[in-house]
Design an enzyme around this catalytic site. Structure first.
Site, mmCIF file in Angstrom:
data_model
loop_
_atom_site.group_PDB
_atom_site.id
_atom_site.type_symbol
_atom_site.label_atom_id
_atom_site.label_comp_id
_atom_site.label_asym_id
_atom_site.label_seq_id
_atom_site.Cartn_x
_atom_site.Cartn_y
_atom_site.Cartn_z
ATOM 1 N N SER A 172 0.829 -1.202 0.000
ATOM 2 C CA SER A 172 0.000 0.000 0.000
ATOM 3 C C SER A 172 0.869 1.260 0.000
ATOM 4 C CB SER A 172 -0.961 -0.046 1.200
ATOM 5 O OG SER A 172 -1.954 0.937 1.083
ATOM 6 N N ASP A 200 -9.790 -4.031 -5.388
ATOM 7 C CA ASP A 200 -9.253 -3.117 -4.382
ATOM 8 C C ASP A 200 -9.934 -1.759 -4.511
ATOM 9 O OD1 ASP A 200 -7.719 -1.442 -2.767
ATOM 10 O OD2 ASP A 200 -5.822 -2.369 -3.328
ATOM 11 N N HIS A 249 -8.111 -5.022 -0.748
ATOM 12 C CA HIS A 249 -6.849 -4.287 -0.635
ATOM 13 C C HIS A 249 -5.716 -5.071 0.011
ATOM 14 C CE1 HIS A 249 -4.049 -1.046 -0.389
ATOM 15 N NE2 HIS A 249 -4.106 -0.983 0.935
#
Length: 264
Positions: free
Chosen positions: A104, A208, A238
């Protein structure tokens, strides 16, 4: 695998917590980079999978995150985070091949780190990375809503969201304006920076909603080098390391890493 060993070191803006999962006969070292608002203590199972394939694993809680010092989630400049990550890598040593794994926002940090320090990396793995552009950055110039994260966007496993919501080391408040501006500057630097020279694996959940796959794909296409692999996981959200299919995801990671390590 032994539990993580926790230590501290001086960082760019105060003391940072450093995690180390030692390996008595390590063949390589993984530098692990966590995402926004969270901490590296959530990655025990990731470290275990890497450890089972010969890795010593190390990494920090970023400034303002987890057990590290600083106002929560306040990152005035990602240059500081990158400097802290480099300091952790230097302290860990240069005796083993180094693989960089980031998730991320940690994928964004890892991509920029690889642009700056790629010569010292054996390979790079980017999981659901914030690359190209990211919608929350635009909030820096307007009203920032104070709404909790919809934890159902993390994984199809509801237990993941439940643990996230109950974790006191995770930030559950709004974005900080200064952090969003710093994120935007870092993305601009990545977008105009050099292509990645180490072998790179880009992984992303096709469903996501927090870091949509489209902008991330555009970002990685802009900087990827010649040695590049990509996998999109249908239906995955995600946190692919915490998805219902995470065993397969981590197997893809360890397979890729094994193929990049020096032989002989």
């Amino acid at each position: 695998m032994t539990e993580a060993q926790l230590s501290t070191m001086d960082g760019s803006r105060g003391e940072i917590a450093v995690y180390r999962w030692p390996h008595p006969t390590a063949t390589h070292r993984v530098l692990l980079v966590h995402g926004y608002g969270e901490h590296l203590g959530r990655y025990d199972h990731v470290a275990a999978a890497l450890h089972a394939h010969g890795a010593e694993v190390v990494g920090p809680d970023h400034l303002g995150h987890g057990r590290s010092a600083g106002e929560r989630v306040l990152v005035p400049s990602f240059d500081d985070v990158l400097a802290d990550l480099r300091a952790v890598a230097d302290r860990a040593g240069t005796d083993l091949p180094v693989v960089l794994v980031g998730h991320s926002m940690g994928g964004m940090i890892a991509a920029r780190y690889a642009q700056l320090h790629g010569a010292g990396l054996t390979s790079v793995v980017l999981s659901g990375p914030v690359l190209g552009s990211w919608a929350p950055v635009a909030l820096a110039d307007g009203e920032i809503p104070d709404e909790p994260l919809d934890v159902s966007t993390l994984s199809r496993d509801p237990a993941v969201g439940e643990r996230y919501a109950a974790d006191p080391l995770i930030w559950h408040g709004p974005f900080k304006r200064e952090t969003l501006r710093a994120l935007g500057r870092c993305l601009d630097e990545i977008n105009t920076g050099p292509r990645l020279t180490p072998p790179t694996l880009w992984l992303h959940g096709a469903d996501d909603q927090l870091v949509p796959i489209g902008p991330s794909r555009a970002g990685i296409d802009r900087i990827r080098g010649d040695r590049f692999e990509q996998i999109a996981y249908p239906g995955a959200r995600h946190e692919i390391f915490n998805e219902t299919t995470n065993t397969a995801v981590l197997a893809d990671v360890t397979r890729f890493i094994a193929g990049t390590l020096p032989t002989g």
